[in-house]
Motif scaffolding. Sequence first.
Motif, PDB file in Angstrom:
ATOM      1  N   ILE A 120      46.610  -2.345   0.246  1.00 48.83           N
ATOM      2  CA  ILE A 120      46.329  -1.118   0.988  1.00 48.83           C
ATOM      3  C   ILE A 120      45.176  -1.290   1.977  1.00 48.83           C
ATOM      4  O   ILE A 120      45.086  -0.569   2.975  1.00 48.83           O
ATOM      5  N   ARG A 121      44.325  -2.279   1.745  1.00 53.56           N
ATOM      6  CA  ARG A 121      43.192  -2.516   2.641  1.00 53.56           C
ATOM      7  C   ARG A 121      43.593  -3.337   3.873  1.00 53.56           C
ATOM      8  O   ARG A 121      42.858  -3.378   4.849  1.00 53.56           O
ATOM      9  N   HIS A 122      44.769  -3.986   3.789  1.00 54.29           N
ATOM     10  CA  HIS A 122      45.225  -4.841   4.897  1.00 54.29           C
ATOM     11  C   HIS A 122      46.730  -4.677   5.107  1.00 54.29           C
ATOM     12  O   HIS A 122      47.482  -5.644   5.007  1.00 54.29           O
ATOM     13  N   PRO A 123      47.208  -3.467   5.398  1.00 53.88           N
ATOM     14  CA  PRO A 123      48.657  -3.255   5.494  1.00 53.88           C
ATOM     15  C   PRO A 123      49.219  -3.661   6.855  1.00 53.88           C
ATOM     16  O   PRO A 123      48.481  -3.832   7.835  1.00 53.88           O
ATOM     17  N   LEU A 145      55.015  -0.330  -0.631  1.00 50.82           N
ATOM     18  CA  LEU A 145      54.149  -0.060  -1.770  1.00 50.82           C
ATOM     19  C   LEU A 145      52.754  -0.628  -1.468  1.00 50.82           C
ATOM     20  O   LEU A 145      52.588  -1.845  -1.343  1.00 50.82           O
ATOM     21  N   LEU A 146      51.795   0.266  -1.304  1.00 54.90           N
ATOM     22  CA  LEU A 146      50.442  -0.135  -0.912  1.00 54.90           C
ATOM     23  C   LEU A 146      49.622  -0.390  -2.164  1.00 54.90           C
ATOM     24  O   LEU A 146      49.120   0.528  -2.813  1.00 54.90           O
ATOM     25  N   THR A 147      49.506  -1.658  -2.535  1.00 51.64           N
ATOM     26  CA  THR A 147      48.917  -2.062  -3.796  1.00 51.64           C
ATOM     27  C   THR A 147      47.384  -2.059  -3.744  1.00 51.64           C
ATOM     28  O   THR A 147      46.780  -1.908  -2.687  1.00 51.64           O
ATOM     29  N   LYS A 148      46.794  -2.234  -4.930  1.00 54.30           N
ATOM     30  CA  LYS A 148      45.332  -2.301  -5.091  1.00 54.30           C
ATOM     31  C   LYS A 148      44.656  -1.017  -4.596  1.00 54.30           C
ATOM     32  O   LYS A 148      43.542  -1.036  -4.066  1.00 54.30           O
ATOM     33  N   ALA A 149      45.353   0.109  -4.795  1.00 53.57           N
ATOM     34  CA  ALA A 149      44.842   1.404  -4.317  1.00 53.57           C
ATOM     35  C   ALA A 149      43.555   1.812  -5.017  1.00 53.57           C
ATOM     36  O   ALA A 149      42.805   2.645  -4.497  1.00 53.57           O
ATOM     37  N   ASP A 150      43.291   1.232  -6.184  1.00 50.18           N
ATOM     38  CA  ASP A 150      42.046   1.544  -6.893  1.00 50.18           C
ATOM     39  C   ASP A 150      40.817   1.019  -6.154  1.00 50.18           C
ATOM     40  O   ASP A 150      39.688   1.428  -6.450  1.00 50.18           O
ATOM     41  N   LYS A 151      41.023   0.134  -5.182  1.00 50.50           N
ATOM     42  CA  LYS A 151      39.907  -0.437  -4.427  1.00 50.50           C
ATOM     43  C   LYS A 151      39.328   0.558  -3.412  1.00 50.50           C
ATOM     44  O   LYS A 151      38.252   0.324  -2.856  1.00 50.50           O
ATOM     45  N   LEU A 152      40.062   1.643  -3.152  1.00 43.67           N
ATOM     46  CA  LEU A 152      39.614   2.629  -2.166  1.00 43.67           C
ATOM     47  C   LEU A 152      39.352   3.973  -2.838  1.00 43.67           C
ATOM     48  O   LEU A 152      40.024   4.336  -3.799  1.00 43.67           O
ATOM     49  N   LYS A 153      38.412   4.728  -2.293  1.00 42.60           N
ATOM     50  CA  LYS A 153      38.185   6.087  -2.774  1.00 42.60           C
ATOM     51  C   LYS A 153      39.336   6.973  -2.314  1.00 42.60           C
ATOM     52  O   LYS A 153      40.060   6.648  -1.375  1.00 42.60           O
TER      53      LYS A 153
END
Length: 215
Positions: A120-123, A145-153
């Motif tokens: 999700i940080r580099h889509p 599917l935008l993964t690692k969504a826990d890395k963002l607020k």
Amino acid sequence: MTAPVINLHKATFTLSAPDIRRLPEDSGIEVAFAGRSNAGKSSALNTLTNQKSLARTSKTPGRTQLINVFDIGDNRRLIDLPGYGFAKVPLEMKKKWQKSLAEYLEKRLSLKGLVVLMDIRHPLKDLDSDLIEWANDCGLPVLALLTKADKLKSGKRSAEVLKVRKECQKLHENIKVQAFSSLNRIGLDSANQIICDWFVYLEEQQTEESQPEEE
């Protein structure tokens, strides 16, 4: 007619194949998972199927060299495709993986849906965009599917989803975009429902196409 019950938790590993010639018979319905080598594809598959080690994860991105097949029953399969893009491997090996990936996408008739996984940080890197555009041109339903969504607020996460959704809708309004986290299960129920709905819809479509036309 009662809709078939689809349960991704029933997934079982069938085989790993270096190319499409070693895959199961090209029939039924397959939903494939594709993404850059560091997008968290194996973790997402394990989370969606509620299994800890169905798809092998590696601390070194890019180790998935083979096409992995997971059976969920009744001639339905989930397919884990070789990662593309970033990978700390020799160039010749990378080219071999890319060839098997392209061959599957272009020739596998039972491929009926595509999940494109992106950090999700580099889509929407070039290869991601190319793959989504190709699938759309082929008439395949697509879930970004935008993964690692826990890395963002939460606010930043929602903004990224909206931005990617706007870009994807330039291709087709029905491309699905979903934030996802294997760590804290953000978006798990929605992603699972989308994929299960695909199987139901595609099976109904196949049934209608196989019925003889009335004179």
